[in-house]
Enzyme design. Structure first.
Site, PDB file in Angstrom:
ATOM      1  N   LYS A  48       0.834  -1.214   0.000  1.00 29.05           N
ATOM      2  CA  LYS A  48       0.000   0.000   0.000  1.00 29.05           C
ATOM      3  C   LYS A  48       0.864   1.257   0.000  1.00 29.05           C
ATOM      4  CE  LYS A  48      -4.040  -1.917   0.155  1.00 29.05           C
ATOM      5  NZ  LYS A  48      -4.822  -2.075  -1.034  1.00 29.05           N
ATOM      6  N   LYS A  73      -2.604 -12.763  -9.264  1.00 30.77           N
ATOM      7  CA  LYS A  73      -3.951 -13.188  -8.837  1.00 30.77           C
ATOM      8  C   LYS A  73      -5.046 -12.307  -9.408  1.00 30.77           C
ATOM      9  CE  LYS A  73      -5.120 -10.646  -4.750  1.00 30.77           C
ATOM     10  NZ  LYS A  73      -6.149 -10.630  -3.758  1.00 30.77           N
ATOM     11  N   LYS A 104      -9.760  -7.111  -8.127  1.00 33.37           N
ATOM     12  CA  LYS A 104     -10.535  -5.993  -8.684  1.00 33.37           C
ATOM     13  C   LYS A 104      -9.624  -4.828  -9.015  1.00 33.37           C
ATOM     14  CE  LYS A 104     -12.253  -5.490  -4.075  1.00 33.37           C
ATOM     15  NZ  LYS A 104     -12.800  -6.735  -3.632  1.00 33.37           N
TER      16      LYS A 104
HETATM   17  P1  ADP Z   1      -9.203  -8.098  -4.312  1.00 34.71           P
HETATM   18  O1  ADP Z   1      -7.810  -8.617  -4.434  1.00 34.71           O
HETATM   19  O2  ADP Z   1      -9.969  -8.203  -5.556  1.00 34.71           O
HETATM   20  O3  ADP Z   1      -9.225  -6.700  -3.712  1.00 34.71           O
HETATM   21  P2  ADP Z   1      -9.939  -8.901  -1.675  1.00 34.71           P
HETATM   22  O4  ADP Z   1      -8.563  -8.549  -1.225  1.00 34.71           O
HETATM   23  O5  ADP Z   1     -11.063  -8.017  -1.257  1.00 34.71           O
HETATM   24  O6  ADP Z   1      -9.934  -9.047  -3.255  1.00 34.71           O
HETATM   25  O7  ADP Z   1     -10.225 -10.399  -1.213  1.00 34.71           O
HETATM   26  C1  ADP Z   1     -11.315 -10.878  -0.458  1.00 34.71           C
HETATM   27  C2  ADP Z   1     -11.117 -12.349  -0.175  1.00 34.71           C
HETATM   28  O8  ADP Z   1     -11.028 -13.071  -1.409  1.00 34.71           O
HETATM   29  C3  ADP Z   1      -9.851 -12.702   0.593  1.00 34.71           C
HETATM   30  O9  ADP Z   1     -10.081 -13.829   1.419  1.00 34.71           O
HETATM   31  C4  ADP Z   1      -8.875 -13.045  -0.481  1.00 34.71           C
HETATM   32  O10 ADP Z   1      -7.854 -13.897  -0.040  1.00 34.71           O
HETATM   33  C5  ADP Z   1      -9.768 -13.745  -1.489  1.00 34.71           C
HETATM   34  N1  ADP Z   1      -9.244 -13.560  -2.855  1.00 34.71           N
HETATM   35  C6  ADP Z   1      -9.253 -12.418  -3.582  1.00 34.71           C
HETATM   36  N2  ADP Z   1      -8.698 -12.614  -4.802  1.00 34.71           N
HETATM   37  C7  ADP Z   1      -8.361 -13.927  -4.844  1.00 34.71           C
HETATM   38  C8  ADP Z   1      -7.764 -14.757  -5.829  1.00 34.71           C
HETATM   39  N3  ADP Z   1      -7.454 -14.289  -7.019  1.00 34.71           N
HETATM   40  N4  ADP Z   1      -7.556 -16.054  -5.518  1.00 34.71           N
HETATM   41  C9  ADP Z   1      -7.903 -16.560  -4.320  1.00 34.71           C
HETATM   42  N5  ADP Z   1      -8.473 -15.826  -3.343  1.00 34.71           N
HETATM   43  C10 ADP Z   1      -8.703 -14.537  -3.580  1.00 34.71           C
END
Ligand code: ADP
Ligand code: TRP
Length: 332
Positions: free
Chosen positions: A111, A194, A197
């Site tokens: 961040k 990964k 969003k």
């Molecule tokens: P983003 O990366 O899109 O901002 P978040 O950080 O809000 O998603 O993730 C919310 C939940 O979903 C967490 O438990 C995170 O580990 C899981 N998660 C998000 N993206 C993935 C991914 N590509 N593969 C596996 N788990 C994910």
């Protein structure tokens, strides 16, 4: 019965990565565990959303949780900010979290790089708030994706430190949980690690996107000029598409395209068309339910109110214990 806690920050629509990394485990665990699932709206303040965006994102994720199959009869489904006990325990736990360890957190370092102009104290103490979410219900397991592993380690450190400091066994040491034994990482469509969003245009497959948008994204996913030798290893971009396919398509379908790849006969156009069809078959019924549930305000009110009551009562029980341990004793 073991207790499970997990949450997702409401920062937009949920995508396939969220589903397979987290929500799918929630669905299984609500059947077997004392389960708490929540919308981490306090966490999302670190990025300074407008009040209207904050509310609409909570509304969105709530409807998505329900549309995906979270059942308020089987689990406690709540909004984090409805439970003031979390903020109180966060204040106490911050006193035992040290600058050095917080600065070393991978998510904080990330961040600092990506939101240089907004490196607020909430970002630094994000792992403390997350630990509190978990510890306040004395969770044993926390289903999350791979990216959250370090936060779980920190949660255990905070729990151990508190227990040790006061010579008590108040908090559990919870483990990150994955259905498959290994924490899941769903890749994105743009070959940048990964699915996320914040992964840029075209990276994430969202449940609440229109079908044609999703189809277009998949058809535009990066490929290459095709395999040149039999049974060659797949480059990352191609492997990622196969990985996504293995989540939504039948084993026969995956095997079929795998065999074509190995014979150098794969046509990426057909492959992606099939992937798009299977993704949409999986997503579309959920998407329809999202729309319906979003409009049912009285249902959402009832669900969140009941969830808040259950979460508050569980949190208050722990907090009562903690206040006593710390030495806050009333004179009245
Ligand atoms: P983003 O990366 O899109 O901002 P978040 O950080 O809000 O998603 O993730 C919310 C939940 O979903 C967490 O438990 C995170 O580990 C899981 N998660 C998000 N993206 C993935 C991914 N590509 N593969 C596996 N788990 C994910
Ligand atoms: N940090 C998690 C994420 O970014 C969200 C979260 C907040 C969480 N509190 C939690 C996850 C407690 C599991 C348990 O996705």
């Amino acid at each position: 019965m073991k207790t499970v806690v997990s949450g997702i920050r409401p920062t937009g629509k949920l995508h396939l990565g969220n589903y397979f990394g987290a929500v799918k485990s929630f669905l299984q665990m609500q059947e077997t565990h004392n389960a708490f699932f929540f919308i981490a709206d306090i966490h999302s303040l670190t990025t300074h959303p407008t009040p209207a965006d904050l509310h609409s994102n909570v509304h969105q994720v709530l409807a998505e949780y329900l549309a995906m199959g979270l059942d308020p009869e089987k689990c406690t489904l709540f909004v984090q900010s409805d439970v003031p006990q979390i903020s109180e325990l966060y204040t106490y736990m911050n006193m035992n979290a040290y600058l050095g360890e917080l600065e070393r957190s991978a998510s904080f370092k990330e961040k600092v790089k990506t939101q240089r102009n907004n490196v607020n104290a909430g970002l630094l103490t994000y792992p403390v708030l997350m630990a509190v979410d978990i510890l306040i219900h004395k969770a044993d397991v926390v289903p999350v994706g791979k990216d959250q592993e370090q936060h779980l380690e920190m949660t255990r450190d905070f729990a151990k430190r508190f227990n040790h400091m006061y010579g008590v066994q108040c908090f559990n040491e919870p483990e990150a949980y994955s259905r498959t034994g290994k924490l899941v990482k769903v890749p994105g469509l743009t070959n940048n690690g990964k699915m996320s969003k914040s992964g840029g245009e075209g990276d994430a497959i969202f449940f609440d996107d229109e079908e044609k948008v999703t189809h277009k994204k998949i058809m535009r996913a990066v490929t290459d000029s095709g395999p040149e030798t039999m049974n060659q290893e797949k480059p990352e971009a191609i492997q990622n598409l196969f990985d996504i396919m293995s989540l939504v398509s039948s084993t026969d379908t995956v095997d079929h395209f795998d065999a074509l790849y190995n014979k150098c006969e794969i046509r990426y156009g057909d492959f992606k068309k099939q992937l798009s069809e299977d993704v949409l078959k999986f997503i579309s019924p959920i998407r329809e339910r999202i729309q319906d549930i979003k409009e049912d305000k009285s249902y959402l009110q009832q669900v969140t109110q009941a969830g808040a009551e259950k979460a508050k009562s569980s949190a208050e029980a722990t907090l009562k214990e903690v206040r006593e341990i710390i030495g806050f004793r009333r004179f009245y």
